[in-house]
Design an enzyme around this catalytic site. Sequence first.
Site, PDB file in Angstrom:
ATOM      1  N   ASN A   1      25.035   1.760 -21.840  1.00  0.00           N
ATOM      2  CA  ASN A   1      25.216   1.486 -23.263  1.00  0.00           C
ATOM      3  C   ASN A   1      23.931   1.041 -23.962  1.00  0.00           C
ATOM      4  O   ASN A   1      23.944   0.756 -25.152  1.00  0.00           O
ATOM      5  CB  ASN A   1      26.336   0.471 -23.484  1.00  0.00           C
ATOM      6  CG  ASN A   1      26.050  -0.867 -22.849  1.00  0.00           C
ATOM      7  OD1 ASN A   1      25.264  -0.966 -21.912  1.00  0.00           O
ATOM      8  ND2 ASN A   1      26.695  -1.910 -23.340  1.00  0.00           N
ATOM      9  N   CYS A   2      22.813   1.006 -23.253  1.00  0.00           N
ATOM     10  CA  CYS A   2      21.529   0.627 -23.835  1.00  0.00           C
ATOM     11  C   CYS A   2      20.957   1.810 -24.620  1.00  0.00           C
ATOM     12  O   CYS A   2      20.833   2.916 -24.085  1.00  0.00           O
ATOM     13  CB  CYS A   2      20.565   0.204 -22.728  1.00  0.00           C
ATOM     14  SG  CYS A   2      18.877  -0.075 -23.282  1.00  0.00           S
ATOM     15  N   ASP A   3      20.610   1.596 -25.887  1.00  0.00           N
ATOM     16  CA  ASP A   3      20.092   2.676 -26.728  1.00  0.00           C
ATOM     17  C   ASP A   3      18.818   3.295 -26.168  1.00  0.00           C
ATOM     18  O   ASP A   3      18.633   4.509 -26.224  1.00  0.00           O
ATOM     19  CB  ASP A   3      19.843   2.180 -28.152  1.00  0.00           C
ATOM     20  CG  ASP A   3      21.129   1.912 -28.917  1.00  0.00           C
ATOM     21  OD1 ASP A   3      22.182   2.468 -28.532  1.00  0.00           O
ATOM     22  OD2 ASP A   3      21.086   1.144 -29.892  1.00  0.00           O
TER      23      ASP A   3
ATOM     24  N   VAL B   1      17.882   3.428 -23.028  1.00  0.00           N
ATOM     25  CA  VAL B   1      18.266   4.207 -21.855  1.00  0.00           C
ATOM     26  C   VAL B   1      18.862   5.537 -22.302  1.00  0.00           C
ATOM     27  O   VAL B   1      18.546   6.597 -21.732  1.00  0.00           O
ATOM     28  CB  VAL B   1      19.248   3.428 -20.957  1.00  0.00           C
ATOM     29  CG1 VAL B   1      19.833   4.319 -19.877  1.00  0.00           C
ATOM     30  CG2 VAL B   1      18.566   2.220 -20.342  1.00  0.00           C
ATOM     31  N   LYS B   2      19.703   5.508 -23.318  1.00  0.00           N
ATOM     32  CA  LYS B   2      20.298   6.745 -23.833  1.00  0.00           C
ATOM     33  C   LYS B   2      19.211   7.718 -24.278  1.00  0.00           C
ATOM     34  O   LYS B   2      19.272   8.913 -23.986  1.00  0.00           O
ATOM     35  CB  LYS B   2      21.234   6.441 -25.008  1.00  0.00           C
ATOM     36  CG  LYS B   2      22.515   5.759 -24.612  1.00  0.00           C
ATOM     37  CD  LYS B   2      23.338   5.438 -25.852  1.00  0.00           C
ATOM     38  CE  LYS B   2      24.553   4.607 -25.509  1.00  0.00           C
ATOM     39  NZ  LYS B   2      25.314   4.213 -26.705  1.00  0.00           N
TER      40      LYS B   2
END
Length: 115
Positions: free
Chosen positions: A9-11, A13-14
């Site tokens: 859910n880390c932006d 990481v996305k």
Amino acid sequence: MMKLYGIPNCDTVKKARVWLTENNFDYEWYDFKKNVLSPALIEDWIADCGWEVLVNRQGTTWRKLDEACKASVMDAASATTLMLANPSVIKRPVLDYNGKIIVGFKPETYSALLL
């Protein structure tokens, strides 16, 4: 093979995952919220890039720590203890590409390393 560590859910990481997929890179995904990080792995990361880079002092997890806990993080050993107890304090993502560790995501850094 490369391995990408983070939480889904880390932006940031996305963004890294999208970049890798769009550039046709296969990678192994490691969600460190669901899987335990080993002390040896964190020690390897610290040896490669330093504990100061790995501890995310800008993140929510760090800000929620009490002042005594923050003050106790003064070296690799104390940083390792903190990261094992609170994996969300690790700056994300962590990319392991042939033993080279890249912390965080910047498209230009990934491009320079991988393209």
